[in-house]
Design a protein around this motif. Structure first.
Motif, PDB file in Angstrom:
ATOM      1  N   ALA A  50       0.838  -1.206   0.000  1.00  0.00           N
ATOM      2  CA  ALA A  50       0.000   0.000   0.000  1.00  0.00           C
ATOM      3  C   ALA A  50       0.870   1.253   0.000  1.00  0.00           C
ATOM      4  O   ALA A  50       0.604   2.211  -0.735  1.00  0.00           O
ATOM      5  N   GLU A  51       1.932   1.248   0.824  1.00  0.00           N
ATOM      6  CA  GLU A  51       2.842   2.395   0.872  1.00  0.00           C
ATOM      7  C   GLU A  51       3.566   2.562  -0.459  1.00  0.00           C
ATOM      8  O   GLU A  51       3.743   3.693  -0.946  1.00  0.00           O
ATOM      9  N   ILE A  52       3.993   1.446  -1.049  1.00  0.00           N
ATOM     10  CA  ILE A  52       4.696   1.509  -2.335  1.00  0.00           C
ATOM     11  C   ILE A  52       3.787   2.104  -3.410  1.00  0.00           C
ATOM     12  O   ILE A  52       4.193   2.998  -4.169  1.00  0.00           O
ATOM     13  N   ARG A  53       2.558   1.638  -3.467  1.00  0.00           N
ATOM     14  CA  ARG A  53       1.625   2.134  -4.469  1.00  0.00           C
ATOM     15  C   ARG A  53       1.355   3.626  -4.266  1.00  0.00           C
ATOM     16  O   ARG A  53       1.287   4.402  -5.230  1.00  0.00           O
ATOM     17  N   GLU A  54       1.230   4.018  -3.022  1.00  0.00           N
ATOM     18  CA  GLU A  54       0.978   5.424  -2.723  1.00  0.00           C
ATOM     19  C   GLU A  54       2.140   6.300  -3.172  1.00  0.00           C
ATOM     20  O   GLU A  54       1.942   7.363  -3.782  1.00  0.00           O
ATOM     21  N   LYS A  55       3.365   5.859  -2.905  1.00  0.00           N
ATOM     22  CA  LYS A  55       4.532   6.663  -3.271  1.00  0.00           C
ATOM     23  C   LYS A  55       4.742   6.680  -4.784  1.00  0.00           C
ATOM     24  O   LYS A  55       5.169   7.700  -5.347  1.00  0.00           O
ATOM     25  N   LEU A  56       4.475   5.569  -5.446  1.00  0.00           N
ATOM     26  CA  LEU A  56       4.569   5.563  -6.902  1.00  0.00           C
ATOM     27  C   LEU A  56       3.591   6.558  -7.509  1.00  0.00           C
ATOM     28  O   LEU A  56       3.944   7.330  -8.412  1.00  0.00           O
ATOM     29  N   ALA A  57       2.356   6.551  -7.011  1.00  0.00           N
ATOM     30  CA  ALA A  57       1.352   7.480  -7.534  1.00  0.00           C
ATOM     31  C   ALA A  57       1.709   8.926  -7.217  1.00  0.00           C
ATOM     32  O   ALA A  57       1.486   9.827  -8.042  1.00  0.00           O
ATOM     33  N   GLU A  58       2.283   9.148  -6.051  1.00  0.00           N
ATOM     34  CA  GLU A  58       2.670  10.505  -5.662  1.00  0.00           C
ATOM     35  C   GLU A  58       3.809  11.024  -6.526  1.00  0.00           C
ATOM     36  O   GLU A  58       3.791  12.184  -6.971  1.00  0.00           O
ATOM     37  N   ASN A  59       4.811  10.197  -6.778  1.00  0.00           N
ATOM     38  CA  ASN A  59       5.982  10.643  -7.532  1.00  0.00           C
ATOM     39  C   ASN A  59       5.707  10.754  -9.028  1.00  0.00           C
ATOM     40  O   ASN A  59       6.077  11.736  -9.669  1.00  0.00           O
ATOM     41  N   ILE A  60       5.069   9.736  -9.602  1.00  0.00           N
ATOM     42  CA  ILE A  60       4.847   9.724 -11.050  1.00  0.00           C
ATOM     43  C   ILE A  60       3.462  10.319 -11.344  1.00  0.00           C
ATOM     44  O   ILE A  60       2.607   9.703 -11.996  1.00  0.00           O
ATOM     45  N   SER A  61       3.267  11.509 -10.865  1.00  0.00           N
ATOM     46  CA  SER A  61       2.011  12.211 -11.127  1.00  0.00           C
ATOM     47  C   SER A  61       2.123  12.985 -12.438  1.00  0.00           C
ATOM     48  O   SER A  61       3.226  13.273 -12.921  1.00  0.00           O
TER      49      SER A  61
END
Length: 370
Positions: free
Chosen positions: A110-121
């Motif tokens: 869940a944390e990984i998915r959140e950070k991926l979405a945050e960075n690759i916006s």
């Protein structure tokens, strides 16, 4: 402190690693193939997860055109500012996508998915694009970072997940710029760059070719096929005994073989390889692992990388050509020498080596052991 445990066959060869300020342990090297289990995936995922939003220390590799360029890494590169430098950040993101695709139940998913979405916006990628369009930035990350950006794009393209569709869409405008960079640059490159570090031309062509083939980008695929043949078709007797150099994380000889394996037909490649690296056909051929004397030194630890990249090149040959199956053991030895040592507290290696290990283990997974 994270550790990786590798099961070994009864017959082992022990290699002593030189003592450093951080380690004096004995590395056990085995011919047994390494596998990317869920436990190891969790350990390796911790590396990019830890640094993908860690802004400092940072190496910008930046040409300063004016005071406006003197910005923090996160301002300049809001998508890929962590993990010490831009290319390591990019392939750290690739690592997490690759691991999530293989292990949906990964710890901290869940944390990984959140950070991926945050960075690759969408907004962050638009700022990254502005940087690439800057007057002094045409050669930024050419072609090492370019190659990893396309590997990330390829990984997203082949991941059947709603998040992947969102990230692929957000990344696509930057992906298109990188593709165009290759198309503009390769016709002007008169001579390949044959080093064991970032600018190695063969490596840059290989990942770009994989992307072009996966997404069916015909123009990029044709251009790489032609340029690889222009650069390497007449090469013979590559001096692999000269390798590695002191800071290598790529093998100039094996990276060249890796791209030619892709662009030539099977029979044509076997003929080419018998002239280029004839010693590989010898079932008694041996290739010593790159020895790391100090993993706290950011350049010397490159040699763990050369072990992983050699392994993925050797697996690629062994997987396609049964007469080269003996190369599997050499690849295994290279992975098993370095894998236990890369998940430690030395940021000099941990900010990037996990990606190399994952790619090597992914390639190993495609190899059937005899």
């Amino acid at each position: 402190m994270l550790c990786i445990f590798i099961q070994c066959q009864p017959k082992e060869t022990k290699k002593e690693t030189p003592k450093t300020s951080k380690t004096s342990e004995t590395i056990t090297v085995s011919n047994k193939i390494s596998t990317l289990s869920l436990a190891e995936a969790n350990r390796l995922a911790a590396l990019p997860l830890h640094c993908m939003q860690e802004e400092y220390p940072n190496k910008l590799n930046q040409t300063i055109g004016s005071e406006e360029d003197l910005q923090s890494p996160k301002v300049l590169h809001p998508a890929f500012y962590g993990c010490f430098d831009w290319h390591s950040s990019v392939h750290g993101h690739w690592s997490l996508v690759s691991l999530l695709k293989q292990f949906p139940n990964l710890e901290n998913s869940a944390e990984i998915r959140e950070k991926l979405a945050e960075n690759i916006s969408k907004e962050n990628i638009e700022i990254e694009i502005l940087y690439f369009k800057g007057k002094y930035n045409k050669s930024f990350e050419r072609t090492y970072g370019w190659a990893w950006l396309l590997k990330l794009a390829e990984e997203l393209h082949t991941w059947n997940d709603p998040l992947a569709r969102e990230l692929e869409t957000n990344l696509q405008p930057l992906t298109d710029i990188i593709v165009q960079g290759y198309i503009d640059f390769l016709p002007k490159l008169n001579y390949p760059i044959r080093v064991g570090e970032h600018t190695n031309t063969a490596f840059g062509l290989t990942f770009a070719y994989d992307y072009a083939k996966t997404v069916d980008h015909a123009a990029l695929k044709r251009l790489i096929e032609q340029r690889a043949k222009d650069f390497y078709m007449k090469d013979e007797n590559c001096p692999i005994s000269w390798e590695p150099s002191g800071f290598d994380f790529l093998s100039p000889c094996l990276e060249e073989a890796d791209i030619m394996r892709r662009v030539l037909g099977k029979e044509e490649f076997k003929t080419w390889l018998s002239a280029f690296l004839p010693q590989l056909a010898d079932k008694d051929f041996q290739l010593a692992q790159g020895k790391v004397s100090d993993r706290t030194d950011g350049k010397l630890v490159h040699l763990d990388g050369v072990n992983f990249s050699r392994a993925w090149c050797l697996y690629g040959i062994a997987n396609e050509f049964p007469e080269y199956a003996h190369l599997k053991n050499i690849a295994n030895q290279h992975i098993n020498y370095s894998l236990p040592s890369i998940v430690d507290d030395n940021y000099e290696g941990t900010h990037w080596l996990g990606s190399f290990a994952i790619y090597a283990l992914n390639t190993a997974a495609n190899v059937q052991m005899d």
